[in-house]
Motif scaffolding. Sequence first.
Motif, PDB file in Angstrom:
ATOM      1  N   LYS A 107       0.834  -1.204   0.000  1.00 42.97           N
ATOM      2  CA  LYS A 107       0.000   0.000   0.000  1.00 42.97           C
ATOM      3  C   LYS A 107       0.864   1.247   0.000  1.00 42.97           C
ATOM      4  O   LYS A 107       0.577   2.225  -0.708  1.00 42.97           O
ATOM      5  N   LYS A 108       1.939   1.241   0.779  1.00 42.62           N
ATOM      6  CA  LYS A 108       2.830   2.391   0.805  1.00 42.62           C
ATOM      7  C   LYS A 108       3.514   2.587  -0.542  1.00 42.62           C
ATOM      8  O   LYS A 108       3.703   3.711  -1.008  1.00 42.62           O
ATOM      9  N   ALA A 168       1.639   6.738  -6.822  1.00 45.20           N
ATOM     10  CA  ALA A 168       0.548   7.658  -7.126  1.00 45.20           C
ATOM     11  C   ALA A 168       0.998   9.103  -6.929  1.00 45.20           C
ATOM     12  O   ALA A 168       0.686   9.983  -7.743  1.00 45.20           O
ATOM     13  N   LEU A 169       1.735   9.367  -5.854  1.00 45.52           N
ATOM     14  CA  LEU A 169       2.223  10.725  -5.610  1.00 45.52           C
ATOM     15  C   LEU A 169       3.187  11.178  -6.701  1.00 45.52           C
ATOM     16  O   LEU A 169       3.199  12.356  -7.079  1.00 45.52           O
ATOM     17  N   MET A 170       3.969  10.251  -7.238  1.00 50.80           N
ATOM     18  CA  MET A 170       4.900  10.600  -8.322  1.00 50.80           C
ATOM     19  C   MET A 170       4.148  11.078  -9.557  1.00 50.80           C
ATOM     20  O   MET A 170       4.582  12.006 -10.246  1.00 50.80           O
ATOM     21  N   PHE A 171       2.997  10.463  -9.855  1.00 50.13           N
ATOM     22  CA  PHE A 171       2.207  10.868 -11.013  1.00 50.13           C
ATOM     23  C   PHE A 171       1.410  12.146 -10.732  1.00 50.13           C
ATOM     24  O   PHE A 171       1.201  12.968 -11.624  1.00 50.13           O
ATOM     25  N   ILE A 172       0.955  12.312  -9.503  1.00 52.00           N
ATOM     26  CA  ILE A 172       0.133  13.462  -9.160  1.00 52.00           C
ATOM     27  C   ILE A 172       0.961  14.733  -8.991  1.00 52.00           C
ATOM     28  O   ILE A 172       0.513  15.827  -9.341  1.00 52.00           O
TER      29      ILE A 172
END
Length: 310
Positions: A20-21, A27-31
Motif C-alpha cells: 500500500k505504501k 501515485a504521488l509521483m504521477f500526481i
Amino acid sequence: MSTALQQTDKPLAALKPKKKKQWQSYALMFILPSFLIYTLFVIVPTAGSIYLSFTSWDGISEDMRYIGFANFVEIWHSPRVHNALKNTLVMTISLVVLENIAAIAMAILVDKVRWFRNLFRSIFYFPTLLSGIVMGFVWAMILNYNFGVFNQILEAVGLGSWVVDWLGNPKYAMLSIILSTVWKGAGYYMIIYLAGLQGIPPELNEAASIDGANGFQQFRHITFPLLAGSMTVCMVLSMISALKIFDQIAVMTDGGPGFETETLTYIIYKVGFGELRQGFGTALAMVLFLIIMLITVIQVKFLRKREVQM
C-alpha cells in the motif's frame, strides 16, 4: 495446526502495508507534476489576486498600497458597476434560455431528419469552431449600418423602414450581441442534447404513438423529461459562458453605445487595463467569481432536484 497457519499468515499480513505504501508513493509521483503546475498557475495567482483586491495598485508601478475594503465599498456604491451587473444578468438569462431552446430544436431536427443528416450537423456545429473574436468581426460586418449585408437585404425585400444601426442604437445593441452569440454557441449544446436524444429508447415513442399521442405530447411527456441530465449540463455550461462573455462585446460594441452593453467581465478589463486601476479591477473579478460560484451551486442543486423528480 492452527499455530502453523498463523505463522504462514504473518508474512502475508506484513506485506500488505508495504504494498500500500509503494502504491501511494507511485501515485504521488504521477500526481505531483500536475499538482505543481496547478499550484503555480492557479492557486498562487488566485492568492495574489485576493491580495491585490485590497490594494490601490495601478498595474504598472511598484506601489501596492493596502486600502482595506475600499475597492469593495466603491463596487457596492458604483452606478457603473450596477449597470454592468444588470447587463450581465439580462444577457445571461437571455443566452441560457435561447441557446438551450435553439440547441434542443436543432438536435431534434438532426435526430429526425433522414436525408443529409451529417450535413445538417456540420452546418449547425460549424459556428462553434470560430473564436469569439472572429465571430464578432463577422457579425460586426453583417450588422454594419452603412454597408452591412443585413440592412442591404432588408432594403432589397422592401423593408427599408426596418434599417437601423444595430450596433450603435442602444435599443438593439444588446439584442444583436445576444442573437449572434446564440448563433455561435447553440451548435455546441446541440451535440450534448443529440447524445441525450439517442439514449432515449425508441420503443417509448412508438408506444406513445400507438396510444394516440401526437408529436408535441411525446416531446412533453417523454423526450423533455428524459433530457433532464443533458439539460443540467447544457444550462450550467451556457450560464458560466454567458457570465464570462467578453470577446463579442470587445469587437462588436466596445461596451457601447455609452455603457449599454458593458458587462462585468468587460468593465474588469476596461478599469484594470484601460483606466490603470488594477486593484479595483481585481476586486471586481473576485466579486464576479463569487457570483458565478453562487449561481452555479443554486442552478445545479435545482436542476439535480428536477432530474430526481422526473
